[in-house]
Write an enzyme that holds these catalytic residues in place. Sequence first.
Site, PDB file in Angstrom:
ATOM      1  N   ASP A  96       0.850  -1.176   0.000  1.00 35.18           N
ATOM      2  CA  ASP A  96       0.000   0.000   0.000  1.00 35.18           C
ATOM      3  C   ASP A  96       0.893   1.236   0.000  1.00 35.18           C
ATOM      4  O   ASP A  96       1.730   1.399   0.891  1.00 35.18           O
ATOM      5  CB  ASP A  96      -0.858  -0.020   1.277  1.00 35.18           C
ATOM      6  N   ASP A 191      -3.068   4.426  -2.563  1.00 38.29           N
ATOM      7  CA  ASP A 191      -4.138   4.983  -1.748  1.00 38.29           C
ATOM      8  C   ASP A 191      -4.670   6.294  -2.343  1.00 38.29           C
ATOM      9  O   ASP A 191      -3.873   7.144  -2.764  1.00 38.29           O
ATOM     10  CB  ASP A 191      -3.541   5.242  -0.347  1.00 38.29           C
ATOM     11  N   GLU A 243      -6.693   3.362  -5.858  1.00 37.62           N
ATOM     12  CA  GLU A 243      -7.951   3.558  -5.153  1.00 37.62           C
ATOM     13  C   GLU A 243      -8.501   4.904  -5.586  1.00 37.62           C
ATOM     14  O   GLU A 243      -7.854   5.933  -5.392  1.00 37.62           O
ATOM     15  CB  GLU A 243      -7.737   3.542  -3.639  1.00 37.62           C
ATOM     16  N   HIS A 317     -10.917  -3.100   4.002  1.00 38.71           N
ATOM     17  CA  HIS A 317     -10.749  -2.624   5.369  1.00 38.71           C
ATOM     18  C   HIS A 317     -11.526  -1.345   5.678  1.00 38.71           C
ATOM     19  O   HIS A 317     -11.476  -0.870   6.805  1.00 38.71           O
ATOM     20  CB  HIS A 317      -9.260  -2.381   5.616  1.00 38.71           C
ATOM     21  N   ASP A 318     -12.188  -0.790   4.690  1.00 40.55           N
ATOM     22  CA  ASP A 318     -12.964   0.433   4.915  1.00 40.55           C
ATOM     23  C   ASP A 318     -14.467   0.169   4.867  1.00 40.55           C
ATOM     24  O   ASP A 318     -15.257   1.114   4.975  1.00 40.55           O
ATOM     25  CB  ASP A 318     -12.645   1.480   3.830  1.00 40.55           C
TER      26      ASP A 318
END
Length: 541
Positions: A96, A191, A243, A317-318
């Site tokens: 990430d 990200d 993302e 994870h969000d």
Amino acid sequence: MTLDKTKVVYQIYPKSYKDTTGNGVGDLQGIIEKLPYLKELGIDMVWLNPFYPSPQRDNGYDISDYTAVNPLFGDMADFEEMVRVGKEHGIDFMLDMVLNHCSIEHEWFQKALAGDPYYQDFFFIQDRPTDWLSKFGGSAWAPFGDTGKYYLHLYDVTQADLNWRNPHVRGELFKVVNFWRDKGVKGFRFDVINVIGKDAVLEDCPEHDGKPAYTDKPITHDYLHMLNEATFGQDGSFVTVGEMSATTIENCILYTAPDRHELSMAFNFHHLKVDYEAGQKWTLKAFDFEELKHLFHTWGREMSEHDGWSALFWNNHDQPRALNRFVDVEHFRNEGATMLAASIHLSRGTPYIYMGEEIGMIDPEYDSMDDYVDVESTNAYQSLLAAGQSPEEAFRIIQAKSRDNSRTPMQWDDSPNAGFTTGQPWLKAGKSYPQINVTKEQDGPIFTFYQKLIALRKELPLIAEGSYSPAYEDSPQIYAFERHLAGQKLLVLNNFYPDPITVDILPDYQNAQVLLSNYGESQAGQVMTLKPYETLALFLP
Ligand code: GLC
């Protein structure tokens, strides 16, 4: 750059996967220990959320040192061992890269604060704040020390946005990417990468939130092209995913079309907003199937026709667990989990599995606000109260929407703390772990179905490479699509409801081979009744 489309990515939230030291936090050695499990599942690559030094205000997305390992998770020798052992298992790593912002504890920000103009140019520092909003609530500007000026933070106040217009910033960030490339990683997840390009002058916006000034700006495509050239673009086997926050199809085509040399694929989140009331996350609403179907079809068709490539996912994870959002999980967990899996793994794009999805993990059902640690959730709770909601209502919304829902410890077995740690877990394990855990599920219907889906993508180029076209677009409860490649065809039907539904099978497929079914169906027909959450894939070789 030709992306290997047979690959499937598995996401690990390192903090919650497996703790080998007893400090209550998952670690790199824990990931090494579980590589045989991942090999058994059949995945090709593991995306790891940030494990770098960080004050952990946003669970590691607030990075204070880009090229080191946070001692919470281990050290660089552990990292190197993990990459090496991974390769022995046929598993590569995707890291990430949080390049839109860094922690205010990063030395760049600290030097800026101390008055160094070179480093002040790394950030957005202005005399006057604009009316922009932080994505985590409140203003997007905070006082820059005691200078009387303000710095920009689109996320938490401790996450200062980096100024990509400054070539020195780009240079530093490209070095970071190359540092990890040299360590043998084979993929990157960037990200919130579509917000790195900001307007040259930052001003109040008619929308009062700032989004048009920094979302999908043309200059972002230039930056991604530069990033590609300076780093991973030199290696054709690299897998990169961006993302994309509040993005558009047009931009995702540009971000991912191979001839653009930007990224291999893009995450968008529109399909995970179909249970937002009036576009607002902190609300309760049943999911809107019509909207979901329409989004999948529009994105599927457009990306297919214009050579774009999507990252396909239900969980990360969000997000709260998809099973709790889209399925009557109390009665149909197995059927719902397998149907959701087929609906993306047989579609066009690269599928991502979020840890625990392969065993049908669900939201934790916490009892109290004290169980939540996520900064976004605790902020949202306060805002809901301030907006007049009762504590009970506000809590119900947090229970349904919190990012902690997916960040709970991986459920390995029915021993205390789900077998995740012998210590005190940093986040409480979900209530379901005595029933839902790897030991119980590994031979069960969900895990084995994922194994089949992953294997099918490798066996049939039609699944990996075929085009996408919508089918049964008017069905009130079936999401269906066709895949085509070199004369082969596949029709995938997914019943998104607990009620059965009878359908006329498209003429071509009435004698087709049943490639996959989550009910053990073996024969196609003219008219078929799909059972609750049934998925059915009909194949014409
Ligand atoms: C991304 C991450 C999220 C993080 C945010 C800010 O959306 O997925 O977890 O809070 O970026 O870095």
